[in-house]
Every structure is written in C-alpha cells, then in structure tokens.
Scaffold this motif. Structure first.
Motif, PDB file in Angstrom:
ATOM      1  N   ASP A 188       0.856  -1.180   0.000  1.00 27.13           N
ATOM      2  CA  ASP A 188       0.000   0.000   0.000  1.00 27.13           C
ATOM      3  C   ASP A 188       0.897   1.237   0.000  1.00 27.13           C
ATOM      4  O   ASP A 188       1.731   1.381  -0.875  1.00 27.13           O
ATOM      5  CB  ASP A 188      -0.963  -0.031   1.186  1.00 27.13           C
ATOM      6  N   THR A 189       0.774   2.104   1.008  1.00 29.68           N
ATOM      7  CA  THR A 189       1.607   3.306   1.051  1.00 29.68           C
ATOM      8  C   THR A 189       2.834   3.138   1.943  1.00 29.68           C
ATOM      9  O   THR A 189       3.630   4.070   2.068  1.00 29.68           O
ATOM     10  CB  THR A 189       0.787   4.506   1.565  1.00 29.68           C
ATOM     11  N   LYS A 190       2.993   1.967   2.585  1.00 25.22           N
ATOM     12  CA  LYS A 190       4.099   1.768   3.516  1.00 25.22           C
ATOM     13  C   LYS A 190       5.325   1.219   2.803  1.00 25.22           C
ATOM     14  O   LYS A 190       5.231   0.422   1.874  1.00 25.22           O
ATOM     15  CB  LYS A 190       3.701   0.809   4.634  1.00 25.22           C
ATOM     16  N   ILE A 191       6.502   1.653   3.271  1.00 25.88           N
ATOM     17  CA  ILE A 191       7.788   1.195   2.745  1.00 25.88           C
ATOM     18  C   ILE A 191       8.586   0.672   3.936  1.00 25.88           C
ATOM     19  O   ILE A 191       8.702   1.349   4.968  1.00 25.88           O
ATOM     20  CB  ILE A 191       8.559   2.332   2.057  1.00 25.88           C
ATOM     21  N   TYR A 192       9.159  -0.522   3.794  1.00 24.25           N
ATOM     22  CA  TYR A 192       9.938  -1.147   4.858  1.00 24.25           C
ATOM     23  C   TYR A 192      11.364  -1.330   4.349  1.00 24.25           C
ATOM     24  O   TYR A 192      11.592  -1.971   3.324  1.00 24.25           O
ATOM     25  CB  TYR A 192       9.331  -2.497   5.240  1.00 24.25           C
ATOM     26  N   VAL A 193      12.320  -0.757   5.078  1.00 25.83           N
ATOM     27  CA  VAL A 193      13.720  -0.774   4.658  1.00 25.83           C
ATOM     28  C   VAL A 193      14.538  -1.507   5.709  1.00 25.83           C
ATOM     29  O   VAL A 193      14.467  -1.197   6.907  1.00 25.83           O
ATOM     30  CB  VAL A 193      14.263   0.653   4.465  1.00 25.83           C
ATOM     31  N   LEU A 194      15.325  -2.483   5.247  1.00 29.06           N
ATOM     32  CA  LEU A 194      16.165  -3.272   6.146  1.00 29.06           C
ATOM     33  C   LEU A 194      17.562  -2.664   6.180  1.00 29.06           C
ATOM     34  O   LEU A 194      18.228  -2.555   5.150  1.00 29.06           O
ATOM     35  CB  LEU A 194      16.230  -4.716   5.661  1.00 29.06           C
ATOM     36  N   ASN A 195      17.992  -2.254   7.376  1.00 28.59           N
ATOM     37  CA  ASN A 195      19.302  -1.657   7.573  1.00 28.59           C
ATOM     38  C   ASN A 195      20.088  -2.551   8.531  1.00 28.59           C
ATOM     39  O   ASN A 195      19.618  -2.867   9.624  1.00 28.59           O
ATOM     40  CB  ASN A 195      19.155  -0.251   8.157  1.00 28.59           C
ATOM     41  N   LYS A 196      21.285  -2.975   8.129  1.00 26.51           N
ATOM     42  CA  LYS A 196      22.009  -3.977   8.921  1.00 26.51           C
ATOM     43  C   LYS A 196      22.401  -3.455  10.295  1.00 26.51           C
ATOM     44  O   LYS A 196      22.533  -4.218  11.248  1.00 26.51           O
ATOM     45  CB  LYS A 196      23.246  -4.445   8.167  1.00 26.51           C
ATOM     46  N   ASN A 197      22.584  -2.145  10.445  1.00 31.53           N
ATOM     47  CA  ASN A 197      22.917  -1.588  11.754  1.00 31.53           C
ATOM     48  C   ASN A 197      21.681  -1.173  12.543  1.00 31.53           C
ATOM     49  O   ASN A 197      21.642  -1.300  13.761  1.00 31.53           O
ATOM     50  CB  ASN A 197      23.840  -0.376  11.602  1.00 31.53           C
ATOM     51  N   ASN A 198      20.686  -0.649  11.846  1.00 29.83           N
ATOM     52  CA  ASN A 198      19.572   0.013  12.524  1.00 29.83           C
ATOM     53  C   ASN A 198      18.243  -0.698  12.364  1.00 29.83           C
ATOM     54  O   ASN A 198      17.190  -0.102  12.572  1.00 29.83           O
ATOM     55  CB  ASN A 198      19.453   1.458  12.039  1.00 29.83           C
ATOM     56  N   GLY A 199      18.268  -1.975  11.995  1.00 28.40           N
ATOM     57  CA  GLY A 199      17.032  -2.748  11.973  1.00 28.40           C
ATOM     58  C   GLY A 199      16.139  -2.399  10.798  1.00 28.40           C
ATOM     59  O   GLY A 199      16.594  -2.241   9.663  1.00 28.40           O
ATOM     60  N   ILE A 200      14.850  -2.243  11.073  1.00 28.89           N
ATOM     61  CA  ILE A 200      13.851  -2.001  10.036  1.00 28.89           C
ATOM     62  C   ILE A 200      13.299  -0.591  10.196  1.00 28.89           C
ATOM     63  O   ILE A 200      12.796  -0.221  11.263  1.00 28.89           O
ATOM     64  CB  ILE A 200      12.704  -3.033  10.133  1.00 28.89           C
ATOM     65  N   TYR A 201      13.408   0.199   9.136  1.00 23.81           N
ATOM     66  CA  TYR A 201      12.769   1.511   9.086  1.00 23.81           C
ATOM     67  C   TYR A 201      11.418   1.368   8.403  1.00 23.81           C
ATOM     68  O   TYR A 201      11.276   0.630   7.421  1.00 23.81           O
ATOM     69  CB  TYR A 201      13.609   2.509   8.298  1.00 23.81           C
ATOM     70  N   ILE A 202      10.414   2.089   8.921  1.00 24.79           N
ATOM     71  CA  ILE A 202       9.093   2.095   8.313  1.00 24.79           C
ATOM     72  C   ILE A 202       8.800   3.521   7.860  1.00 24.79           C
ATOM     73  O   ILE A 202       8.835   4.466   8.650  1.00 24.79           O
ATOM     74  CB  ILE A 202       7.999   1.611   9.291  1.00 24.79           C
ATOM     75  N   LEU A 203       8.535   3.655   6.562  1.00 25.84           N
ATOM     76  CA  LEU A 203       8.234   4.955   5.983  1.00 25.84           C
ATOM     77  C   LEU A 203       6.874   4.889   5.310  1.00 25.84           C
ATOM     78  O   LEU A 203       6.338   3.805   5.072  1.00 25.84           O
ATOM     79  CB  LEU A 203       9.307   5.384   4.971  1.00 25.84           C
ATOM     80  N   GLU A 204       6.314   6.048   4.987  1.00 28.68           N
ATOM     81  CA  GLU A 204       5.040   6.090   4.292  1.00 28.68           C
ATOM     82  C   GLU A 204       5.140   7.034   3.119  1.00 28.68           C
ATOM     83  O   GLU A 204       5.668   8.150   3.229  1.00 28.68           O
ATOM     84  CB  GLU A 204       3.916   6.519   5.233  1.00 28.68           C
ATOM     85  N   HIS A 205       4.632   6.574   1.979  1.00 26.77           N
ATOM     86  CA  HIS A 205       4.691   7.355   0.747  1.00 26.77           C
ATOM     87  C   HIS A 205       3.329   7.978   0.469  1.00 26.77           C
ATOM     88  O   HIS A 205       2.308   7.278   0.428  1.00 26.77           O
ATOM     89  CB  HIS A 205       5.089   6.451  -0.427  1.00 26.77           C
ATOM     90  N   PHE A 206       3.319   9.288   0.292  1.00 28.74           N
ATOM     91  CA  PHE A 206       2.114   9.997  -0.096  1.00 28.74           C
ATOM     92  C   PHE A 206       2.323  10.565  -1.491  1.00 28.74           C
ATOM     93  O   PHE A 206       3.147  11.465  -1.670  1.00 28.74           O
ATOM     94  CB  PHE A 206       1.817  11.150   0.862  1.00 28.74           C
ATOM     95  N   PRO A 207       1.607  10.075  -2.500  1.00 26.20           N
ATOM     96  CA  PRO A 207       1.755  10.654  -3.832  1.00 26.20           C
ATOM     97  C   PRO A 207       1.398  12.138  -3.797  1.00 26.20           C
ATOM     98  O   PRO A 207       0.588  12.573  -2.969  1.00 26.20           O
ATOM     99  CB  PRO A 207       0.756   9.861  -4.682  1.00 26.20           C
TER     100      PRO A 207
END
Length: 885
Positions: free
Chosen positions: A643-662
């Motif tokens: 959907d609008t969520k983005i999940y980014v895996l960072n080896k030092n900082n775990g999982i970042y959760i972002l949201e995209h708004f067109p």
C-alpha cells in the motif's frame, strides 16, 4: 565502551525462551522524529523504526537502558531473565555509542552521521517516567562521543579526539566551557573518563596511557599525573580502588588495580597480565570485577573476586558471544546478572550468581543483525532473517522474526522461527516459508506459517554438495516448484536447483543447472527463471523443470532482480530496466537510474533503497521513469512495500518504516458572506506556497506532498475570513477547502466562539470568544460585550489592547480603543454554569458592539455574527448544547 576486535561463541537459546521475550513486549511507542538538517523529504515520511545492533547498555534501579540501533530502549528487568519493554526515545540520526544513567537523567551518546555534521553528540533525557523519556538537552560533539562523567554542574565528555567540558547548570542548553585535545594519529584516542574527588581520570590508548586532571578550574583542567605504560581503555571504581582495563601490544593487555586514596597520585597495587590480548572493558558487581578481553579470534570475560583488592583471585571465565563478526560493545552488572551489548548478537543476559560457573541464559529478542538476503513481506507480516552466534556450535545460528505490520507504528513481534545455522535467504508463498541456510550441506527449511505466532517446521532439504560451507543465496517459488541458488564456497561452483514442493514435508530435487558465476538473486515468471549475480544476467528456460536450460547470459550484474511483465528490474547500484518481451533477447529501456541497492515493484511504482536514501520512481512508462518520492538520511540493503508503507532493512539500525504519499492537490472556493465568488484572493500554504482564485473564486494548489499544512486567505479590502485559517491534512482533506470573506461595508466588528457552534459543551467547561475589529479610518470607539447568560467570566483570561477590561458591575468586557484598517484581536473565556431544575433555558443573543464617541448603546453597531445559543440540560446529564439560530 566500544571495542574493535572480534569474539566468539553465543549460547543457543530455546525457542520457548525467545518467545517469552516476544510476548512480554508491548507495542513500541513512537515519539517525534528528531530533525535532520540534511534530510530531503519529498512525499515520504519516516514513521517508525524497529530493532538494530546493540551498542550500549546501562542499568539503574530495575531498568536497563539499551542502545538498540538509533534509539534508546528502556526495559524493566525486575525479572532479569525476561526483560519487558516499557519505553523508548524517538528515532535518532545514527547509532548510540554509550549510555550513562545519573539520577533521573540518561546521558546518551550518539555517533555522528558523517553526511550531516549537526548530528551526533550528547543527548540528555529526563527518565523520571521511564515510559516516556523526555529530551531536555543536546550538545553537538565534533567527534564520536564514547563516555561522559558528571561532577557538580559540569559534564566531561570524551569524544575520542578530545575531552569536552560542558556547563550543564542548565540541562536544556549544555554549553562548552573548555576542552583538551589529543592526537589520535600518535595513539592518544580517549576511550573513557571517570571522576574521583576533584580529579578526572581519562583513558588514552597506546602510549598516552592514564592521565589525571585537576578540576579545580573546570574550564581549564591541568594534568597532574600521566602513566604511559598502561594503555587504558576503561575504568571501574570500587571503594578507593580503581580497576583499569588495558590494551594489548606492544604491552601486555590485562587489568590494573590502583589505590586512589590520593587521586592526584594513584598507586598501582596489582596487575593481571594477559599477553597479546586487548583488555577492552571492566565493570564491578558486588565484590567481583568483570574484565572483558579479546584476542584475534575470541572474546571472553574473566571474573575476579576482589574481596582483597590488592590480591584479586580469578574465579571464572564466560564467553558471552562469539563468531568472527561478533563484538561485545559494552556490558553492565545488575544484581547477579550481566547485561551484554553484543552488537549483532543483541542484548545478552548471563547469570553470574555462581562466578565459578557463569552461564548465558537469554537474549532479548529483536532483529539485531538482519540479513539483507532474508527479507520478505506477505499479507500483514514481514519475515526478517537475523543472524547470531552460538556457544555450543562453531557456526552462526539464525532466527526468522515474524513481524505484524497491520499497525506500523507498533510493529509487534508475532513469532519466531529458529534455525541452527545462519539464514541466507527466504521466500514466502501461501502458508509456507522457504528458508535457506548457510551450513555444511546447504539446507532449505520449509515452515508452516499459517499461524505466524507458532511457525512449525514441516520439511527440510539438504543440498549435500560437499562437506564445506554451502550458501542458499536465493529462493524463488512458482508452485509446485522451488528454485534455489546454491554457492559452494569451498569448491567455488554455483548452480540452480529445482525442487518439487508438491509435498512440502518431503521436497524432491527434479533438476539442476550449473552456473558460471556467483548468483545473488532469482526471479521466476511463467516459463523462465531470471538469475543475476556478480557480473551477469542468466535467463533460464524452465518449461521442463527436470532439464532447465540457459537461453543466454547478458552483461547486467545485479544484487536483486524483480519481474513485472514485460520488464525486468535489476538493482546493482543503479536500477536497470530491461524489456523481456523476448526472453532470448532482453533489451535495455531508457538509461539506468542511480542509487539502488534493492528494488521492489508495485502498481507501476519502483521503490529503491541505497545506503542513505529511499526513493519512489514512477515506472508506469519505463522509458520515462519519474521520481515522485524521496527520503534522504535513511537507507539500507533491502526494501519492501505494501500500500503506502515502505519497509527498509538496515544492517545496523534494523527495520525503518516509511510512508509514501503521492503528490496531491488542495482545491476550494472563496466567496464573500453573501455567497458571491471572490477573485484574485491569495491563498498561502505554510507561508511559502501561494496561488490566487479565478473569476469563479476557485483556487488550486498542486504537487502537495503528504503532511499537515496551514492555509490562509488574503485580499486588500477584506477585513476578516471565515475561517481565519484552515489546517489541511494531505491526504485526505485535499478538496473543498472553502473560505468566506467580509469587507468593511457595514461591519467593523466580528465575533467567533471556540468550541464552534457544532460542538457540545459540558457544564463547567470553558468557551473562548474572539473579537476582530477594524475601521476604514483611524477611529476611537467604545467596546461593549456582555458576558453571556449562564456563564461566568474566567479571571485573567482577557487578552486585549490597553484600555479594555472586564467590568464586574456590568458583567461585560468594555473600554475604549482606537481602530484602524489593520485588524486587531481580543479574546476572553467564560465558564458555563447552570442552576435550577428547568429542562431548557430561553434563547440568548451573544453579541458584541462598538459605539462611536457620543453614542449610546441604542446606537451600538453590533457584531456581524450573532452567536445565539440554547442551553439544554438534564438534572442527571448536565451537558450544554449550543446551537445557532
């Protein structure tokens, strides 16, 4: 204290023990994101973060304060074996290097982000309520902060290249008053600082050793003692004895014990020598000293009985963690337990009640060392691989953490699946997860995840290529087959295996294809498999699974490949787009898009991640890709989207959760109070973006990114607006943002109420009235605004120009003031009070008026807005409802 060597051995935890930690951990609280001056945000917001390497730990009372990735997490350790999450800080810019607890304050040291020199330094938090740590001060350190000591109203911050002296009499604004620098190029890196009496001891590596500073003048401390023969790394004080961990070559590593009754001239009374090792840290717990030392291959704790400080007795040894990629960054002692910040191994807990035989007992379960190859999103669940090491085996072990994403600002752990060896890949299809291990034979685990709380292994396949290390580099599922990328690191041969998974409990090999290069990623579409790796793309015909056949290799190296027919998307630093309408002759489309470690495709959008940015590219027309979203300052090796969520895996900082708004539009219409459209009205968004209305009063603001905005209207000759301003949330409130304007004709006074007429007001609640006044010319007037019936004026609530007061005899706001074409405002508040037993009150007119000199109230000009309220109530339900006639 951060160390720089590798260590080995981590105890295998039972599945049940890990789950206990999961289910005692409530949803993670989220605070505001700290500002990043270099962050570019375009249509993407950072909304949460979860997990990461553990660099720091400190304990106070029954709480552990743990640096997990880019934030401090607070755990209740009343039951030391089952830490319970209670609170955390907002997301910081980078990792935490150390935490010191002093009273009700946490001094958190944050590593600088080298792309942003405004980050990093000392952050001070009020932890009197550990559920909600409150940031109260920040000092921007020029180097990496590693230790802090507080003495009186001064903090002494060691930041590797210097000792910074900070005046903290105002914790909200730490101020540097002096500093001492070292030369790290000659080995003078500062690693620790401790205060003893009126003296500061600093630990400087190599030939600078232990230095003692007189703090009589805190702004200009002077050196009174220096011992270059002890390359100190960390201090711990017990009574009047100082325990010093010491670095190794060219001197022996180990632990020094110093009598500091005369702190200006310490006397070494004992030295424990550990040849050719690095003494990294030392802590005191009761009458024991815990010395952590490392050599080139392992790290371990030596435990000393210090009942007789001049003659410490070595009692036991503990290997808190292990493996060539494992580091113990810091540890602390609470009661009979050690809490170890072990970076990729997370937060480890050891029982040291019996110091002759200490044991590792637990690991606080969070993705602390996620593997970029093992990251999948299916439905509402993320499957994140995590590698750790084990005490009883020589190879790393792994977990698959199953994370519920339905409420992305909570990110609760749902379950865990544990493997004996390191996890290298994962695919999830239907009710099954296919998990590739790195081990002696190359093992694929098949787990039933129909209930994510309790994943159950139902099948295993061993590639059995050799007795050496085998990686399952990638997996792809196209039922009824699984396609595995195999790397034999010993024989340097590579292949693709085809498994029949019709019966997932007994997968059967049906085909194999030898590859000529190291493969990294595989995607399957229809009758073709697409494999990218070190230097090329291989397209394989799999129409006959028993005899997969390469139809061609092409010069497109890649880390990841995603197929969205008729195109292939290959991430390899850049993003290449290929037309694969003819799989035997793929052709490039457009030019490569820079900045991509990984890519995922969804509904015509490509989500990219690099080390330092997340981007959204519109690829609905692949030959003309257009960037429509970007967030700089956060990145990683893997990206997923839903959907609008983005999940980014960072080896030092775990999982970042972002949201995209067109990008969106804000539209509306502006009229006068009679309903006539107003043209040439200027609409201003957040004091930066503007537009004007057309002849029909309509306006449009375009390309607005997601967020909350303040929208105002203005036009010469218009006195006031209804409303005065709007708060607009994009999305979803992007349309119908109307305004009504009122000019000078016949109206010079305007009255509004808060709460608005549509809201219910309870008895004894407050109503605030706001008057706006202006006049075409400069004019002195008398204001008269009676307090509404059934209300009481709230003392000192009047905010007005000089000359206007509350008259208790008239029960009115009144006085004289001078008006001009520039509007002025005044406001006051009343409390609603009702007495009696009647069921309703008569309507009452709540108006204000102004009178010109010589006029009486009979000639009063009443406000254009008549706020008429009928108050309804019941003896048992005393609410007030205000309505407008």
């Amino acid at each position: 204290m951060i160390t720089n060597k590798l260590i080995s051995n981590l105890k295998i935890l039972t599945f049940l023990g890990v789950l206990c930690t999961f289910f005692t951990m409530p949803a993670l609280a989220v605070g505001p994101i700290l500002p990043r001056s270099q962050v570019t945000e375009q249509n993407i917001n950072l909304i949460d973060q979860f997990g990461g390497r553990v660099y720091a730990v400190s304990t106070y009372a029954h709480y552990a304060y743990v640096g997990i990735g880019p934030r401090m997490v607070i755990l209740d350790i009343s039951n030391p074996t089952v830490p319970v999450f209670v609170g955390q800080t907002p997301i910081l810019s980078t990792s935490i290097t150390n935490i010191e607890i002093i009273g009700n304050h946490a001094y958190v040291m944050e590593k600088p982000d080298y792309n942003d020199d405004t980050t990093g330094g000392l952050r001070i938090y009020d932890i009197s309520n550990p559920i909600i740590p409150v940031s109260i001060g920040f000092y921007n350190s020029p180097f990496i902060p590693v230790s802090v000591a507080v003495y009186g109203t001064y903090a002494y911050l060691a930041d590797t290249n210097s000792l910074r002296i900070l005046d903290i009499s105002n914790l909200a604004a730490p101020t540097e008053v002096g500093y001492i620098t070292t030369d790290p190029y000659t080995g003078g890196e500062i690693l620790d600082v401790i205060i003893i009496g009126n003296y500061a001891y600093i630990a400087e590596k190599y030939n600078h050793g232990i230095r003692v500073l007189d703090l009589s003048n805190p702004a200009a401390p002077t050196t009174v003692y220096q011992n270059p023969s002890r390359a100190a790394t960390h201090f711990a004080l017990s009574g009047h004895y100082l325990y010093v961990s010491c670095h190794g070559q060219p001197w022996n590593g180990g632990m020094a014990v110093m009598d500091v009754r005369n702190p200006a001239n310490p006397n070494e009374v004992y030295y424990y020598s550990a040849p050719e090792v690095y003494g990294s840290s030392v802590e005191i717990g009761g009458h024991y000293a815990y010395l952590y030392i490392e050599d080139d291959n392992s790290g371990f704790l030596r435990i000393f009985d210090i009942t007789k400080p001049r003659y410490p007795e070595l009692e036991g040894t503990l290997h808190p963690a292990g493996g060539d990629d494992s580091i113990v960054a810091q540890f602390t002692v609470y009661q009979n337990y050690l809490y170890v910040a072990a970076l990729g191994n997370g937060l480890l807990i050891a029982d040291v009640a019996d110091n002759d035989a200490p044991i590792m007992i637990d690991r606080y379960a969070l993705p602390s060392w996620p593997d970029s190859h093992a990251f999948a999103l299916v439905g509402d669940y993320i499957y994140a691989g995590d590698t750790q090491t084990s005490q009883s085996i020589s190879q790393p072990a792994g977990n698959i953490y199953i994370i519920h994403t339905a409420a992305p600002t909570a990110m609760p752990l749902a379950g865990v699946y544990r493997t004996r060896y390191a996890i290298d890949s994962i695919s999830v299809s239907g009710n099954y997860a296919y998990i590739g291990e790195y081990n002696a034979s190359g093992r694929l685990h098949i787990a039933d995840v129909s209930n994510p709380l309790t994943p159950v292994e139902i099948g295993v396949y061993d590639a059995q290529k050799s007795s050496q290390g085998i990686y399952i580099r990638g997996t792809a599922i196209q039922y009824p087959y699984a396609y595995l990328l195999i790397e034999n690191s010993h024989d340097e041969d590579y292949s693709m295996l085809v498994l029949d998974i019709t019966n997932p409990s007994h997968p059967q090999k049906v085909g194999e294809l030898t590859l000529e290069y190291l493969p990294y990623s595989i995607a399957v579409s229809n009758t073709y498999a697409y494999i990218v790796g070190y230097d090329q793309l291989n397209i394989v015909d799999i129409s006959n699974p028993a005899a997969p056949t390469s139809v061609g290799t092409y010069g497109y190296p890649g880390n990841t490949i995603v197929i969205s027919e008729p195109h292939a998307y290959i991430a390899h630093g850049n993003l290449s787009i290929l037309d694969i309408s003819n799989p035997t002759a793929p052709t490039p489309v457009g030019t490569p898009i820079p900045g991509s470690n990984d890519v995922t495709i969804s509904e015509g959008l490509a989500y990219l991640t690099s080390e330092s940015a997340v981007r959204v590219i519109d690829v609905s027309t692949p030959s003309r890709p257009t960037e429509i979203g970007r967030y700089d300052g956060v990145g990683g090796m893997n990206v997923l989207s839903k959907d609008t969520k983005i999940y980014v895996l960072n080896k030092n900082n775990g999982i970042y959760i972002l949201e995209h708004f067109p990008p969106s539009q804000i539209t509306g219409q502006v009229q006068d109070v009679a309903g006539t459209p107003l043209d040439n009205v200027t609409l201003t968004l957040n004091d930066t973006l503007t537009t004007t209305t057309d002849a029909t009063g309509v306006y449009t603001l375009t390309n607005i990114v997601g967020g909350a905005y303040t929208l105002t209207a203005s036009k010469p000759g218009i006195l006031w607006w209804e409303p005065a301003r709007r708060t607009v949330h994009v999305p979803p409130e992007a349309t119908g943002q109307t305004f009504a304007g009122q000019d000078f004709i016949g109206h010079h006074i305007y009255k509004a109420a808060t709460p608005s007429k549509s809201q219910v007001v309870k008895m004894n609640e407050a109503i605030t009235y706001t008057l706006t006044l202006a006049y075409p010319t400069t004019q002195t007037v008398t204001l008269y605004d009676p307090i509404p019936f059934y209300t009481t004026y709230i003392t000192d609530s009047l905010q007005s120009p000089i000359g206007i007061t509350f008259n208790p005899h008239l029960q009115a706001i009144t006085g004289t003031l001078t008006l001009s074409p520039t509007p002025i405002e005044l406001s006051f508040a009343v409390k609603v009070g009702i007495a009696g037993t009647v069921t309703f009150s008569p309507p009452l007119a709540n108006r204000a008026c102004i009178m010109l000199p010589g006029q009486t109230i009979s000639r009063c000009e009443w406000s254009n807005r008549v706020v008429t309220a009928t108050y309804l109530w019941n003896t048992y339900l005393p609410f007030v409802i205000r309505t407008t006639n």
